[in-house]
Design a protein around this motif. Structure first.
Motif, PDB file in Angstrom:
ATOM      1  N   VAL A 213      18.129  -7.091  34.539  1.00 12.98           N
ATOM      2  CA  VAL A 213      18.851  -5.917  35.027  1.00 12.98           C
ATOM      3  C   VAL A 213      20.144  -5.708  34.245  1.00 12.98           C
ATOM      4  CG1 VAL A 213      20.100  -4.988  37.021  1.00 12.98           C
ATOM      5  CG2 VAL A 213      17.823  -5.961  37.317  1.00 12.98           C
ATOM      6  N   ARG A 214      20.850  -6.787  33.943  1.00 14.48           N
ATOM      7  CA  ARG A 214      22.118  -6.674  33.218  1.00 14.48           C
ATOM      8  C   ARG A 214      21.928  -6.561  31.714  1.00 14.48           C
ATOM      9  NH1 ARG A 214      26.099 -10.623  33.677  1.00 14.48           N
ATOM     10  NH2 ARG A 214      27.579  -8.952  33.350  1.00 14.48           N
ATOM     11  N   SER A 215      20.721  -6.739  31.229  1.00 11.68           N
ATOM     12  CA  SER A 215      20.400  -6.682  29.789  1.00 11.68           C
ATOM     13  C   SER A 215      21.293  -7.613  28.978  1.00 11.68           C
ATOM     14  CB  SER A 215      20.523  -5.253  29.272  1.00 11.68           C
ATOM     15  OG  SER A 215      19.603  -4.411  29.909  1.00 11.68           O
TER      16      SER A 215
ATOM     17  N   ALA B 246      24.178 -18.808  35.759  1.00  9.70           N
ATOM     18  CA  ALA B 246      25.463 -18.653  35.078  1.00  9.70           C
ATOM     19  C   ALA B 246      25.292 -17.922  33.746  1.00  9.70           C
ATOM     20  CB  ALA B 246      26.112 -20.013  34.859  1.00  9.70           C
ATOM     21  N   MET B 247      24.238 -18.240  33.022  1.00  8.25           N
ATOM     22  CA  MET B 247      23.982 -17.551  31.755  1.00  8.25           C
ATOM     23  C   MET B 247      23.670 -16.080  31.996  1.00  8.25           C
ATOM     24  SD  MET B 247      21.682 -20.362  29.740  1.00  8.25           S
ATOM     25  CE  MET B 247      21.258 -19.254  28.421  1.00  8.25           C
ATOM     26  N   ALA B 248      22.967 -15.775  33.056  1.00  3.42           N
ATOM     27  CA  ALA B 248      22.609 -14.390  33.361  1.00  3.42           C
ATOM     28  C   ALA B 248      23.806 -13.587  33.847  1.00  3.42           C
ATOM     29  CB  ALA B 248      21.519 -14.356  34.416  1.00  3.42           C
ATOM     30  N   ALA B 249      24.748 -14.246  34.499  1.00  4.12           N
ATOM     31  CA  ALA B 249      25.880 -13.545  35.097  1.00  4.12           C
ATOM     32  C   ALA B 249      27.098 -13.456  34.192  1.00  4.12           C
ATOM     33  CB  ALA B 249      26.279 -14.228  36.406  1.00  4.12           C
ATOM     34  N   ARG B 250      27.122 -14.231  33.128  1.00  7.58           N
ATOM     35  CA  ARG B 250      28.318 -14.218  32.285  1.00  7.58           C
ATOM     36  C   ARG B 250      28.430 -12.907  31.527  1.00  7.58           C
ATOM     37  NH1 ARG B 250      27.111 -17.017  26.586  1.00  7.58           N
ATOM     38  NH2 ARG B 250      28.720 -15.583  25.991  1.00  7.58           N
ATOM     39  N   SER B 251      29.636 -12.606  31.154  1.00  8.75           N
ATOM     40  CA  SER B 251      29.863 -11.364  30.424  1.00  8.75           C
ATOM     41  C   SER B 251      29.403 -11.532  28.983  1.00  8.75           C
ATOM     42  CB  SER B 251      31.344 -10.996  30.459  1.00  8.75           C
ATOM     43  OG  SER B 251      32.118 -12.009  29.873  1.00  8.75           O
ATOM     44  N   GLY B 252      29.169 -10.431  28.333  1.00 10.44           N
ATOM     45  CA  GLY B 252      28.713 -10.458  26.948  1.00 10.44           C
ATOM     46  C   GLY B 252      29.822 -10.876  26.007  1.00 10.44           C
ATOM     47  N   PRO B 253      29.488 -11.067  24.745  1.00  7.45           N
ATOM     48  CA  PRO B 253      30.515 -11.442  23.774  1.00  7.45           C
ATOM     49  C   PRO B 253      31.533 -10.307  23.612  1.00  7.45           C
ATOM     50  CG  PRO B 253      28.460 -10.911  22.672  1.00  7.45           C
ATOM     51  CD  PRO B 253      28.200 -10.880  24.140  1.00  7.45           C
TER      52      PRO B 253
END
Length: 66
Positions: free
Chosen positions: A26-28, A54-61
């Motif tokens: 969902v967050r791509s 945690a990997m799915a919820a973290r913000s992108g670079p």
């Protein structure tokens, strides 16, 4: 225990198991493939499930402004 209770309970457990995968899709997130693999193969351990979430919820670079 009857199947009227067992089947819905199994569906709820399966849905909860794949929460990190759904969040990543969902967050791509850019590392969604890694999240899916970790969730499938290590999600049965609590630590693997937490790492995948945690990997799915973290913000992108961070974006570079050049």
């Amino acid at each position: 225990m009857s199947y009227n209770v067992l089947v819905p309970a199994a569906l709820v457990v399966a849905l909860l198991y794949f929460v990190p995968t759904v969040v990543a899709i969902v967050r791509s997130v850019p590392n969604r493939g890694s999240v899916i693999v970790i969730n499938i193969f290590l999600g049965w351990t609590v630590l693997g499930w937490i790492v995948a979430l945690a990997m799915a919820a973290r913000s992108g670079p961070p974006r570079s402004y050049t």
